[in-house]
Design a protein around this motif. Structure first.
Motif, PDB file in Angstrom:
ATOM      1  N   GLY A  33       0.847  -1.197   0.000  1.00 44.10           N
ATOM      2  CA  GLY A  33       0.000   0.000   0.000  1.00 44.10           C
ATOM      3  C   GLY A  33       0.874   1.236   0.000  1.00 44.10           C
ATOM      4  O   GLY A  33       2.103   1.142   0.175  1.00 44.10           O
ATOM      5  N   ARG A  34       0.230   2.366  -0.210  1.00 43.62           N
ATOM      6  CA  ARG A  34       0.994   3.625  -0.223  1.00 43.62           C
ATOM      7  C   ARG A  34       1.669   3.847   1.125  1.00 43.62           C
ATOM      8  O   ARG A  34       2.809   4.219   1.211  1.00 43.62           O
ATOM      9  CB  ARG A  34       0.049   4.784  -0.516  1.00 43.62           C
ATOM     10  N   SER A  35       0.909   3.632   2.190  1.00 46.36           N
ATOM     11  CA  SER A  35       1.465   3.740   3.530  1.00 46.36           C
ATOM     12  C   SER A  35       0.714   2.759   4.427  1.00 46.36           C
ATOM     13  O   SER A  35      -0.214   2.074   3.972  1.00 46.36           O
ATOM     14  CB  SER A  35       1.353   5.173   4.068  1.00 46.36           C
ATOM     15  N   GLU A  36       1.098   2.705   5.677  1.00 40.51           N
ATOM     16  CA  GLU A  36       0.564   1.689   6.596  1.00 40.51           C
ATOM     17  C   GLU A  36      -0.965   1.655   6.612  1.00 40.51           C
ATOM     18  O   GLU A  36      -1.573   0.593   6.645  1.00 40.51           O
ATOM     19  CB  GLU A  36       1.098   1.944   8.006  1.00 40.51           C
ATOM     20  N   LYS A  37      -1.582   2.841   6.586  1.00 43.39           N
ATOM     21  CA  LYS A  37      -3.043   2.853   6.732  1.00 43.39           C
ATOM     22  C   LYS A  37      -3.760   2.246   5.529  1.00 43.39           C
ATOM     23  O   LYS A  37      -4.948   1.961   5.593  1.00 43.39           O
ATOM     24  CB  LYS A  37      -3.563   4.256   7.049  1.00 43.39           C
ATOM     25  N   TYR A  38      -3.050   2.060   4.432  1.00 44.05           N
ATOM     26  CA  TYR A  38      -3.674   1.445   3.260  1.00 44.05           C
ATOM     27  C   TYR A  38      -3.387  -0.054   3.164  1.00 44.05           C
ATOM     28  O   TYR A  38      -3.826  -0.711   2.222  1.00 44.05           O
ATOM     29  CB  TYR A  38      -3.206   2.140   1.974  1.00 44.05           C
ATOM     30  N   VAL A  39      -2.636  -0.587   4.094  1.00 43.46           N
ATOM     31  CA  VAL A  39      -2.356  -2.035   4.081  1.00 43.46           C
ATOM     32  C   VAL A  39      -3.438  -2.706   4.927  1.00 43.46           C
ATOM     33  O   VAL A  39      -3.477  -2.540   6.141  1.00 43.46           O
ATOM     34  CB  VAL A  39      -0.954  -2.333   4.649  1.00 43.46           C
ATOM     35  N   ILE A  40      -4.311  -3.419   4.259  1.00 42.08           N
ATOM     36  CA  ILE A  40      -5.439  -4.009   4.989  1.00 42.08           C
ATOM     37  C   ILE A  40      -5.332  -5.529   5.029  1.00 42.08           C
ATOM     38  O   ILE A  40      -4.671  -6.145   4.189  1.00 42.08           O
ATOM     39  CB  ILE A  40      -6.804  -3.596   4.390  1.00 42.08           C
ATOM     40  N   THR A  68       5.372  -0.860   1.757  1.00 41.21           N
ATOM     41  CA  THR A  68       4.714   0.454   1.656  1.00 41.21           C
ATOM     42  C   THR A  68       5.633   1.403   0.894  1.00 41.21           C
ATOM     43  O   THR A  68       6.862   1.312   1.005  1.00 41.21           O
ATOM     44  CB  THR A  68       4.402   1.060   3.047  1.00 41.21           C
ATOM     45  N   GLU A  97     -15.702  11.943   2.959  1.00 38.96           N
ATOM     46  CA  GLU A  97     -14.316  12.386   3.183  1.00 38.96           C
ATOM     47  C   GLU A  97     -14.263  13.401   4.321  1.00 38.96           C
ATOM     48  O   GLU A  97     -13.387  13.349   5.181  1.00 38.96           O
ATOM     49  CB  GLU A  97     -13.731  12.978   1.909  1.00 38.96           C
ATOM     50  N   GLY A 114      -5.235  -6.106  -7.466  1.00 43.86           N
ATOM     51  CA  GLY A 114      -4.987  -4.728  -7.044  1.00 43.86           C
ATOM     52  C   GLY A 114      -4.940  -3.792  -8.236  1.00 43.86           C
ATOM     53  O   GLY A 114      -5.532  -4.081  -9.281  1.00 43.86           O
TER      54      GLY A 114
END
Ligand code: FES
Length: 180
Positions: free
Chosen positions: A21-28, A44, A165, A77
């Protein structure tokens, strides 16, 4: 990817899962996938979780390791990622399945919106897929079709803002205040 990976594991396959993912919060679903994977690797783009870079980094390492050579690779993806994975596995001769996500309209094989070219044949992703042999997909054509409405989407993004958003930003701000 999750149900597919789970079914493969339940059928007795040994899985290495690479999730990016772009960063941690996008790794699900990292922990959920790790529950039935022999190895789970996160990547990431900003290095906030796991290895810095793209999923193709660890994939290349695995492909180059004769003891770890996979029998098949499943990529789900963004289209550029699935294309990069397919291009990477091709010289190794590793079967690669991608899950295509073109623009869909009716989802019944009637409108032709999801048309892709696979192995020189026209396929409708909604009824013929979404899984296809990544080495046979015409990604150039697919990406061109995906960009067909881009100028109009960009113009609309300027004009309209999703209320979710704003709600998410309020929740994040409230959570940050609460954490202090
Ligand atoms: Fe219309 Fe597939 S979405 S044919």
């Amino acid at each position: 990817l999750f149900p597919l990976a789970k079914a493969l594991a339940q059928a007795g396959n040994e899985l290495t899962t690479i999730i990016g993912g772009r960063s941690e919060k996008y790794v699900i679903l990292f922990d959920e996938l790790a529950a039935f994977s022999k190895e789970t690797i996160a990547t990431t783009e900003d290095g906030s979780m796991g290895e810095k870079g793209f999923v193709t980094g660890p994939l290349k390492r695995i492909l180059d390791d004769p003891a770890a050579k996979p029998q098949a690779v499943y990529a789900v993806g963004p289209v550029p990622m699935m294309r990069a994975v397919s291009d990477m596995t091709r010289p190794y001769g590793v079967k690669t399945i991608v899950s295509l996500n073109p623009i869909m309209i009716d989802g019944t094989g009637m409108c032709g919106g999801c048309r892709v070219t696979v192995g020189g044949e026209t396929k409708f992703v909604c009824v013929d897929g979404p899984e296809f042999d990544g080495h046979l997909v015409d990604f150039d054509n697919m990406m061109k079709r995906l960009r067909a409405y881009k100028p109009r989407e960009d113009a609309d993004h300027e004009k309209y803002h999703c209320r979710l958003e704003a709600a998410a930003a309020r929740l994040e701000a409230a959570a940050a205040t609460h954490a202090k």
